[in-house]
Design a protein around this motif. Structure first.
Motif, PDB file in Angstrom:
ATOM      1  N   GLU A   1       0.242   1.690  -0.627  1.00 17.30           N
ATOM      2  CA  GLU A   1       0.879   2.462   0.257  1.00 17.30           C
ATOM      3  C   GLU A   1       2.040   2.631  -0.892  1.00 17.30           C
ATOM      4  OE1 GLU A   1       1.847   2.451   3.900  1.00 17.30           O
ATOM      5  OE2 GLU A   1      -0.198   2.888   4.906  1.00 17.30           O
TER       6      GLU A   1
ATOM      7  N   ASN B   1       0.802   3.651  -3.905  1.00 13.08           N
ATOM      8  CA  ASN B   1       1.010   6.054  -4.032  1.00 13.08           C
ATOM      9  C   ASN B   1       2.540   6.586  -4.117  1.00 13.08           C
ATOM     10  OD1 ASN B   1      -1.574   6.139  -4.508  1.00 13.08           O
ATOM     11  ND2 ASN B   1      -2.286   6.294  -1.902  1.00 13.08           N
TER      12      ASN B   1
ATOM     13  N   ARG C   1       4.204   8.123  -6.654  1.00 16.00           N
ATOM     14  CA  ARG C   1       4.867   9.952  -5.950  1.00 16.00           C
ATOM     15  C   ARG C   1       6.164  10.175  -6.656  1.00 16.00           C
ATOM     16  NH1 ARG C   1       1.048   9.402  -1.402  1.00 16.00           N
ATOM     17  NH2 ARG C   1       0.420  11.194  -1.020  1.00 16.00           N
TER      18      ARG C   1
ATOM     19  N   ALA D   1      -3.412  14.410  -8.645  1.00 18.84           N
ATOM     20  CA  ALA D   1      -4.838  13.807  -7.996  1.00 18.84           C
ATOM     21  C   ALA D   1      -5.915  14.595  -8.050  1.00 18.84           C
ATOM     22  CB  ALA D   1      -4.236  13.357  -6.907  1.00 18.84           C
TER      23      ALA D   1
END
Length: 141
Positions: free
Chosen positions: A111, A114, A118, A130
């Motif tokens: 997490e 990611n 982002r 992605a």
């Protein structure tokens, strides 16, 4: 200002190496597993009873590489091998409680990674990247 590099294959290799190095370091610190092992554990969790041949196809690896990977995961107690119910030479793979715990331990790092991607790419860039990488992974010329 110089033109951005247009050698896509080269850029993909460099990016993959950089991302794998960072992600491996974090996953090993958090859960004691590499990203390759993490991918295998996810595949076994998603398809209990998967064979090594099916795992190789899922991960896009040669069967010899998966044999070594499964050996390490089995030795670490993260997956269990059982005889295949109908194929004499095949085995089926199951996630062990320790394997499930390793996936849970890796979740915060996944997490975090990611979230950083982002932030780096922006939400649209993350989603677009992605999707593009998924298409590239499925490309069969």
């Amino acid at each position: 200002m110089p033109e951005p590099d247009q050698r896509l294959f080269f850029l993909l290799q460099r990016a993959a190496h950089q991302l794998r190095t960072v992600a491996d370091r974090r996953c090993v610190a958090a859960a004691g597993i590499t990203t390759a092992q993490l991918g295998a554990l996810f595949a076994v969790r998603e398809r209990p009873g998967i064979t090594q041949q099916q795992l190789a196809a899922t991960l896009g690896l040669r069967e010899s590489a998966v044999t070594a990977l499964v050996g390490r995961l089995t030795a670490a107690g993260l997956i269990a091998k059982d005889p295949h119910p109908s194929e004499y030479r095949a085995v089926v793979l199951e996630l062990t409680p320790d394997g499930a715990a390793a996936l849970r331990a890796a979740r915060p790092e996944i997490e975090r990674f990611n979230a950083e991607m982002r932030e780096l790419l922006g939400e649209d860039g993350f989603t677009g990247t992605a999707a593009a990488l998924d298409r590239l992974a499925r490309w069969r010329p």
